[in-house]
Motif scaffolding. Structure first.
Motif, PDB file in Angstrom:
ATOM      1  N   VAL A   1     -10.998 -61.060 -68.033  1.00  0.00           N
ATOM      2  CA  VAL A   1     -12.438 -61.332 -68.063  1.00  0.00           C
ATOM      3  C   VAL A   1     -13.082 -60.388 -69.068  1.00  0.00           C
ATOM      4  CG1 VAL A   1     -12.504 -62.171 -65.673  1.00  0.00           C
ATOM      5  CG2 VAL A   1     -12.914 -59.747 -66.141  1.00  0.00           C
ATOM      6  N   PRO A   2     -14.295 -60.703 -69.535  1.00  0.00           N
ATOM      7  CA  PRO A   2     -14.969 -59.817 -70.489  1.00  0.00           C
ATOM      8  C   PRO A   2     -15.206 -58.426 -69.902  1.00  0.00           C
ATOM      9  CG  PRO A   2     -16.047 -61.958 -70.435  1.00  0.00           C
ATOM     10  CD  PRO A   2     -15.071 -61.934 -69.294  1.00  0.00           C
ATOM     11  N   TRP A   3     -15.205 -57.438 -70.787  1.00  0.00           N
ATOM     12  CA  TRP A   3     -15.444 -56.055 -70.394  1.00  0.00           C
ATOM     13  C   TRP A   3     -16.746 -55.954 -69.591  1.00  0.00           C
ATOM     14  CZ3 TRP A   3     -13.355 -51.736 -69.308  1.00  0.00           C
ATOM     15  CH2 TRP A   3     -14.079 -50.551 -69.285  1.00  0.00           C
ATOM     16  N   GLY A   4     -16.688 -55.258 -68.485  1.00  0.00           N
ATOM     17  CA  GLY A   4     -17.862 -55.042 -67.653  1.00  0.00           C
ATOM     18  C   GLY A   4     -18.077 -56.094 -66.579  1.00  0.00           C
ATOM     19  N   SER A   5     -17.253 -57.136 -66.541  1.00  0.00           N
ATOM     20  CA  SER A   5     -17.468 -58.207 -65.556  1.00  0.00           C
ATOM     21  C   SER A   5     -16.394 -58.270 -64.473  1.00  0.00           C
ATOM     22  CB  SER A   5     -17.557 -59.562 -66.268  1.00  0.00           C
ATOM     23  OG  SER A   5     -16.314 -59.911 -66.852  1.00  0.00           O
ATOM     24  N   ARG A   6     -15.391 -57.386 -64.529  1.00  0.00           N
ATOM     25  CA  ARG A   6     -14.288 -57.429 -63.571  1.00  0.00           C
ATOM     26  C   ARG A   6     -14.767 -57.292 -62.135  1.00  0.00           C
ATOM     27  NH1 ARG A   6     -12.394 -53.877 -60.744  1.00  0.00           N
ATOM     28  NH2 ARG A   6     -13.407 -52.294 -61.998  1.00  0.00           N
ATOM     29  N   ALA A   7     -15.594 -56.307 -61.831  1.00  0.00           N
ATOM     30  CA  ALA A   7     -16.016 -56.068 -60.448  1.00  0.00           C
ATOM     31  C   ALA A   7     -16.757 -57.278 -59.870  1.00  0.00           C
ATOM     32  CB  ALA A   7     -16.885 -54.818 -60.364  1.00  0.00           C
ATOM     33  N   ALA A   8     -17.652 -57.869 -60.640  1.00  0.00           N
ATOM     34  CA  ALA A   8     -18.388 -59.049 -60.160  1.00  0.00           C
ATOM     35  C   ALA A   8     -17.444 -60.233 -59.959  1.00  0.00           C
ATOM     36  CB  ALA A   8     -19.509 -59.410 -61.134  1.00  0.00           C
ATOM     37  N   GLU A   9     -16.485 -60.407 -60.867  1.00  0.00           N
ATOM     38  CA  GLU A   9     -15.528 -61.506 -60.734  1.00  0.00           C
ATOM     39  C   GLU A   9     -14.642 -61.303 -59.512  1.00  0.00           C
ATOM     40  OE1 GLU A   9     -13.988 -65.197 -61.635  1.00  0.00           O
ATOM     41  OE2 GLU A   9     -15.758 -64.217 -62.444  1.00  0.00           O
ATOM     42  N   VAL A  10     -14.219 -60.080 -59.284  1.00  0.00           N
ATOM     43  CA  VAL A  10     -13.412 -59.785 -58.093  1.00  0.00           C
ATOM     44  C   VAL A  10     -14.200 -60.123 -56.831  1.00  0.00           C
ATOM     45  CG1 VAL A  10     -12.423 -57.878 -56.738  1.00  0.00           C
ATOM     46  CG2 VAL A  10     -11.899 -58.094 -59.187  1.00  0.00           C
ATOM     47  N   GLU A  11     -15.446 -59.725 -56.767  1.00  0.00           N
ATOM     48  CA  GLU A  11     -16.267 -60.048 -55.593  1.00  0.00           C
ATOM     49  C   GLU A  11     -16.418 -61.559 -55.418  1.00  0.00           C
ATOM     50  OE1 GLU A  11     -17.278 -58.036 -53.130  1.00  0.00           O
ATOM     51  OE2 GLU A  11     -16.068 -56.571 -54.223  1.00  0.00           O
ATOM     52  N   ARG A  12     -16.588 -62.289 -56.512  1.00  0.00           N
ATOM     53  CA  ARG A  12     -16.695 -63.751 -56.435  1.00  0.00           C
ATOM     54  C   ARG A  12     -15.419 -64.350 -55.866  1.00  0.00           C
ATOM     55  NH1 ARG A  12     -15.707 -68.665 -59.206  1.00  0.00           N
ATOM     56  NH2 ARG A  12     -14.332 -67.680 -60.728  1.00  0.00           N
ATOM     57  N   LEU A  13     -14.272 -63.880 -56.348  1.00  0.00           N
ATOM     58  CA  LEU A  13     -13.002 -64.428 -55.897  1.00  0.00           C
ATOM     59  C   LEU A  13     -12.711 -64.087 -54.446  1.00  0.00           C
ATOM     60  CD1 LEU A  13     -10.890 -63.876 -59.119  1.00  0.00           C
ATOM     61  CD2 LEU A  13     -12.150 -65.899 -58.391  1.00  0.00           C
TER      62      LEU A  13
ATOM     63  N   ILE B   1      -7.034 -59.491 -62.057  1.00  0.00           N
ATOM     64  CA  ILE B   1      -8.227 -59.686 -62.875  1.00  0.00           C
ATOM     65  C   ILE B   1      -8.350 -58.427 -63.727  1.00  0.00           C
ATOM     66  CG2 ILE B   1     -10.726 -59.999 -62.892  1.00  0.00           C
ATOM     67  CD1 ILE B   1      -9.167 -62.440 -61.860  1.00  0.00           C
ATOM     68  N   ALA B   2      -8.187 -58.593 -65.037  1.00  0.00           N
ATOM     69  CA  ALA B   2      -8.150 -57.453 -65.950  1.00  0.00           C
ATOM     70  C   ALA B   2      -9.304 -57.514 -66.932  1.00  0.00           C
ATOM     71  CB  ALA B   2      -6.833 -57.451 -66.721  1.00  0.00           C
ATOM     72  N   GLU B   3      -9.730 -56.321 -67.362  1.00  0.00           N
ATOM     73  CA  GLU B   3     -10.726 -56.205 -68.433  1.00  0.00           C
ATOM     74  C   GLU B   3     -10.255 -55.112 -69.381  1.00  0.00           C
ATOM     75  OE1 GLU B   3     -14.543 -55.056 -66.829  1.00  0.00           O
ATOM     76  OE2 GLU B   3     -13.706 -53.354 -65.773  1.00  0.00           O
ATOM     77  N   HIS B   4     -10.515 -55.328 -70.669  1.00  0.00           N
ATOM     78  CA  HIS B   4     -10.090 -54.388 -71.704  1.00  0.00           C
ATOM     79  C   HIS B   4     -11.326 -53.757 -72.338  1.00  0.00           C
ATOM     80  CE1 HIS B   4      -5.951 -55.861 -71.551  1.00  0.00           C
ATOM     81  NE2 HIS B   4      -6.517 -57.026 -71.288  1.00  0.00           N
ATOM     82  N   PRO B   5     -11.450 -52.419 -72.265  1.00  0.00           N
ATOM     83  CA  PRO B   5     -12.609 -51.779 -72.874  1.00  0.00           C
ATOM     84  C   PRO B   5     -12.575 -51.878 -74.398  1.00  0.00           C
ATOM     85  CG  PRO B   5     -11.064 -50.122 -72.114  1.00  0.00           C
ATOM     86  CD  PRO B   5     -10.528 -51.452 -71.660  1.00  0.00           C
ATOM     87  N   PRO B   6     -13.746 -51.881 -75.015  1.00  0.00           N
ATOM     88  CA  PRO B   6     -13.788 -51.841 -76.486  1.00  0.00           C
ATOM     89  C   PRO B   6     -13.030 -50.592 -76.982  1.00  0.00           C
ATOM     90  CG  PRO B   6     -15.981 -52.205 -75.575  1.00  0.00           C
ATOM     91  CD  PRO B   6     -15.072 -51.880 -74.418  1.00  0.00           C
ATOM     92  N   LEU B   7     -12.490 -50.675 -78.186  1.00  0.00           N
ATOM     93  CA  LEU B   7     -11.693 -49.562 -78.709  1.00  0.00           C
ATOM     94  C   LEU B   7     -12.431 -48.229 -78.680  1.00  0.00           C
ATOM     95  CD1 LEU B   7      -9.910 -51.290 -81.723  1.00  0.00           C
ATOM     96  CD2 LEU B   7      -8.918 -50.607 -79.527  1.00  0.00           C
ATOM     97  N   ASP B   8     -13.737 -48.231 -78.950  1.00  0.00           N
ATOM     98  CA  ASP B   8     -14.487 -46.971 -78.968  1.00  0.00           C
ATOM     99  C   ASP B   8     -14.716 -46.386 -77.580  1.00  0.00           C
ATOM    100  OD1 ASP B   8     -16.362 -48.829 -78.106  1.00  0.00           O
ATOM    101  OD2 ASP B   8     -17.957 -48.094 -79.429  1.00  0.00           O
ATOM    102  N   GLN B   9     -14.375 -47.132 -76.519  1.00  0.00           N
ATOM    103  CA  GLN B   9     -14.545 -46.624 -75.158  1.00  0.00           C
ATOM    104  C   GLN B   9     -13.197 -46.288 -74.502  1.00  0.00           C
ATOM    105  OE1 GLN B   9     -17.214 -48.821 -72.632  1.00  0.00           O
ATOM    106  NE2 GLN B   9     -18.442 -49.449 -74.374  1.00  0.00           N
ATOM    107  N   GLN B  10     -12.116 -46.440 -75.233  1.00  0.00           N
ATOM    108  CA  GLN B  10     -10.812 -46.079 -74.685  1.00  0.00           C
ATOM    109  C   GLN B  10     -10.595 -44.594 -74.837  1.00  0.00           C
ATOM    110  OE1 GLN B  10      -7.708 -48.605 -76.253  1.00  0.00           O
ATOM    111  NE2 GLN B  10      -8.903 -50.447 -75.877  1.00  0.00           N
ATOM    112  N   ARG B  11     -10.079 -43.985 -73.819  1.00  0.00           N
ATOM    113  CA  ARG B  11      -9.865 -42.533 -73.861  1.00  0.00           C
ATOM    114  C   ARG B  11      -8.617 -42.179 -74.595  1.00  0.00           C
ATOM    115  NH1 ARG B  11      -6.635 -42.374 -69.327  1.00  0.00           N
ATOM    116  NH2 ARG B  11      -7.124 -44.114 -68.038  1.00  0.00           N
TER     117      ARG B  11
END
Length: 128
Positions: free
Chosen positions: A73-85, A118-128
């Motif tokens: 799913v798009p970055w930032g939407s995993r938690a909402a999608e998990v709750e929906r499922l 359900i996975a989300e990938h952070p933008p490259l500039d937000q990866q540690r």
């Protein structure tokens, strides 16, 4: 060497109750199922989607699931999608949120216990 033209056609599942399981996955994906005897086909919902076949179990379910699928799913939407499922009937199993820099995921089980993430990938500039 010519690049491969292989794509995922469909995930095939045996189910105790194929009609109930296809109904769950239809809500997850937004696709409309089609019946064929005691089996069901759920087509891809769009060009980047995936199809699913559901058929009656031919023997008892194995104690250990040998494979599962990762849904993105798009970055930032995993938690909402998990709750929906979960509201649709999925069961929360575990989260992996800080262990890997390039991905965060939640593992769920569908109503018959099939694991999926359900996975989300952070933008490259937000990866540690």
């Amino acid at each position: 060497m010519t690049p491969s033209q292989i794509t995922l056609g469909a995930i095939n599942l045996e189910a105790r109750n194929p009609a109930d399981l296809v109904a769950f996955w239809a809500q997850v994906t937004g696709a409309e199922p089609a019946a064929g005897g005691d089996s069901y086909y759920l087509p891809p919902n769009g060009p980047s989607g995936f199809g699913m076949f559901f058929q009656p179990e031919s023997e008892p379910r194995a104690a250990r699931q040998m494979a599962h699928w990762d849904l993105t799913v798009p970055w930032g939407s995993r938690a909402a999608e998990v709750e929906r499922l979960i509201s649709l009937g999925a069961t929360h199993k575990w989260d992996v949120l800080e262990e890997v820099a390039h991905v965060r995921w939640t593992t769920l089980a569908d109503p018959e216990g099939n694991l999926f993430c359900i996975a989300e990938h952070p933008p490259l500039d937000q990866q540690r």
